[in-house]
Design a protein around this motif. Sequence first.
Motif, PDB file in Angstrom:
ATOM      1  N   ALA A   1       0.713  -1.468  -0.303  1.00 24.40           N
ATOM      2  CA  ALA A   1       0.452   0.112   0.066  1.00 24.40           C
ATOM      3  C   ALA A   1       0.807   1.347   0.161  1.00 24.40           C
ATOM      4  N   LEU A   2       2.572   1.166   0.562  1.00 25.82           N
ATOM      5  CA  LEU A   2       1.991   2.536   1.164  1.00 25.82           C
ATOM      6  C   LEU A   2       3.282   2.880  -0.225  1.00 25.82           C
ATOM      7  N   LEU A   3       3.871   1.107  -1.521  1.00 32.73           N
ATOM      8  CA  LEU A   3       4.540   1.586  -3.109  1.00 32.73           C
ATOM      9  C   LEU A   3       3.105   2.430  -3.748  1.00 32.73           C
ATOM     10  N   LEU A   4       1.998   1.748  -3.497  1.00 35.53           N
ATOM     11  CA  LEU A   4       0.722   1.856  -4.497  1.00 35.53           C
ATOM     12  C   LEU A   4       0.691   3.735  -4.199  1.00 35.53           C
ATOM     13  N   ALA A   5       0.770   4.181  -3.032  1.00 36.48           N
ATOM     14  CA  ALA A   5      -0.049   5.458  -2.700  1.00 36.48           C
ATOM     15  C   ALA A   5       1.474   6.451  -3.427  1.00 36.48           C
ATOM     16  N   THR A   6       2.283   6.128  -3.168  1.00 37.35           N
ATOM     17  CA  THR A   6       3.531   6.306  -3.342  1.00 37.35           C
ATOM     18  C   THR A   6       2.705   6.877  -5.081  1.00 37.35           C
TER      19      THR A   6
ATOM     20  N   TYR B   1      -3.106   5.558   3.481  1.00 37.65           N
ATOM     21  CA  TYR B   1      -1.273   6.300   2.892  1.00 37.65           C
ATOM     22  C   TYR B   1      -1.516   7.626   1.870  1.00 37.65           C
ATOM     23  N   ILE B   2      -2.886   7.461   1.101  1.00 34.57           N
ATOM     24  CA  ILE B   2      -2.847   8.794   0.296  1.00 34.57           C
ATOM     25  C   ILE B   2      -3.041  10.292   1.197  1.00 34.57           C
TER      26      ILE B   2
ATOM     27  N   PHE C   1      11.321   9.755  -1.092  1.00 37.46           N
ATOM     28  CA  PHE C   1      10.893   9.008  -0.135  1.00 37.46           C
ATOM     29  C   PHE C   1      11.416   8.797   0.864  1.00 37.46           C
ATOM     30  N   TRP C   2      12.462   8.401   0.846  1.00 39.17           N
ATOM     31  CA  TRP C   2      13.506   8.068   2.167  1.00 39.17           C
ATOM     32  C   TRP C   2      13.489   8.858   3.059  1.00 39.17           C
ATOM     33  N   HIS C   3      13.690   9.883   2.953  1.00 42.72           N
ATOM     34  CA  HIS C   3      13.309  11.253   4.077  1.00 42.72           C
ATOM     35  C   HIS C   3      12.531  12.080   4.003  1.00 42.72           C
ATOM     36  N   ILE C   4      11.336  12.140   3.610  1.00 42.01           N
ATOM     37  CA  ILE C   4      10.657  12.600   4.074  1.00 42.01           C
ATOM     38  C   ILE C   4       9.233  11.883   3.454  1.00 42.01           C
ATOM     39  N   THR C   5       9.299  11.242   2.751  1.00 40.54           N
ATOM     40  CA  THR C   5       7.632  10.225   2.908  1.00 40.54           C
ATOM     41  C   THR C   5       7.635   9.145   3.403  1.00 40.54           C
ATOM     42  N   LEU C   6       8.378   8.570   3.554  1.00 39.94           N
ATOM     43  CA  LEU C   6       8.819   7.423   4.499  1.00 39.94           C
ATOM     44  C   LEU C   6       8.364   7.993   6.004  1.00 39.94           C
ATOM     45  N   PRO C   7       9.267   8.946   6.613  1.00 43.44           N
ATOM     46  CA  PRO C   7       9.136   9.097   7.920  1.00 43.44           C
ATOM     47  C   PRO C   7       8.141   9.991   8.778  1.00 43.44           C
TER      48      PRO C   7
ATOM     49  N   SER D   1       4.984  10.074   7.259  1.00 43.96           N
ATOM     50  CA  SER D   1       3.782   9.158   6.885  1.00 43.96           C
ATOM     51  C   SER D   1       3.411   8.060   7.687  1.00 43.96           C
ATOM     52  N   ARG D   2       4.112   8.515   9.320  1.00 43.28           N
ATOM     53  CA  ARG D   2       4.425   7.391   9.697  1.00 43.28           C
ATOM     54  C   ARG D   2       2.869   7.661  10.853  1.00 43.28           C
ATOM     55  N   PRO D   3       2.401   8.554  10.950  1.00 41.20           N
ATOM     56  CA  PRO D   3       1.259   8.654  11.552  1.00 41.20           C
ATOM     57  C   PRO D   3       0.157   7.225  10.303  1.00 41.20           C
ATOM     58  N   ALA D   4      -0.393   7.719   9.200  1.00 40.12           N
ATOM     59  CA  ALA D   4      -0.591   7.167   8.521  1.00 40.12           C
ATOM     60  C   ALA D   4      -0.273   5.190   8.124  1.00 40.12           C
ATOM     61  N   MET D   5       1.245   5.085   8.147  1.00 38.73           N
ATOM     62  CA  MET D   5       1.473   3.161   8.425  1.00 38.73           C
ATOM     63  C   MET D   5       1.145   3.252   9.723  1.00 38.73           C
ATOM     64  N   ASN D   6       1.205   3.923  11.080  1.00 38.56           N
ATOM     65  CA  ASN D   6       0.482   3.755  12.050  1.00 38.56           C
ATOM     66  C   ASN D   6      -0.855   2.261  12.368  1.00 38.56           C
ATOM     67  N   SER D   7      -1.528   3.644  11.193  1.00 37.15           N
ATOM     68  CA  SER D   7      -3.131   3.310  11.439  1.00 37.15           C
ATOM     69  C   SER D   7      -3.499   1.730  10.800  1.00 37.15           C
ATOM     70  N   VAL D   8      -2.881   2.039   9.138  1.00 33.23           N
ATOM     71  CA  VAL D   8      -2.761   0.842   8.742  1.00 33.23           C
ATOM     72  C   VAL D   8      -2.129  -0.547   8.990  1.00 33.23           C
ATOM     73  N   ILE D   9      -1.048  -0.252   9.985  1.00 32.02           N
ATOM     74  CA  ILE D   9      -0.604  -1.617  10.901  1.00 32.02           C
ATOM     75  C   ILE D   9      -1.625  -1.752  12.634  1.00 32.02           C
TER      76      ILE D   9
END
Length: 288
Positions: A84-89, A172-173, A198-204, A206-214
């Motif tokens: 989902a993270l890859l698709l959202a990106t 994620y979107i 992606f590594w230094h901005i999007t990933l860190p 988008s952590r709140p969205a990632m936590n919800s998904v997890i």
Amino acid sequence: MSLAQRKMYSYLFLLPAGIIYFVFYLLPTIMSLFFSLTRWTLTKWQFIGFENYTMFFEESSLRIGFRNTIIFAVVTCGLKVVLALLLATLLTSRIWFKDYFRSMVFFPTLLSTIAVGIAFSTMMHPTQGVINTALASFGIQGPDWLGNTKIALLSVALIDVWKGVGIATVIYIAGIMSIPQHYYEALRIDGGSSFRSFWHITLPLSRPAMNSVIILAFIGGLRTFDLIWATTRGGPGFSTDLIASIIYKQYQAGFYGLATAGNVILFIGISLLAFPLYMFLSRREVDL
């Protein structure tokens, strides 16, 4: 109107929601706890204490069910988080027809789980299914996806990921689109690549969205029943039995008190796993 009257007037607006919460959530929960301590039918009950809980943990297939439930939850949660993270990106980047692709990714979420299970059971048929037929056209002999004890659980997990990755992508979107654009602009000015963005901005961020998904995906995996029942009914043998399907089989056999105790155990187990995970993930969130 006095202060006490104004407070009472405000509480009256909460009364309908409180009644609904009590009738449809709190009362059934209390009744479940009580009936888990009884041997009951639709017409009578007998209090037996913790005998149902003892019998449930003595269930021969319970160890397999616990193992399968954890494996299923971890596999489906992990795949949904990553895919989902890859698709959202991808779907928040500057690509053509991204609105169309967003709709296509979300479409499986709208389908009935039972319908999806029946459809994939047909598609995964070892001799007549469309998947193995397609593989045979390339000279590859496809496996018995749902009949092989070694891969049946993984096959059902992949079906669950196909169906559930859409809602995770939407979460994620929403998280990625809330990231201020000036972070990306500053990185581009400094000559940063898309990967660094992606590594230094999007990933860190988008952590709140990632936590919800997890959390949602993990809890959903622990309590999955309908997809398992529509595809394998826990078979072959006990290879795809989850805790929820074991509980349902007990209901089918007429052991209502035992099954109710199983539901209470499942609820407590999910809570004991989900709340510490939520607290751990919350501490690792990055503020914008």
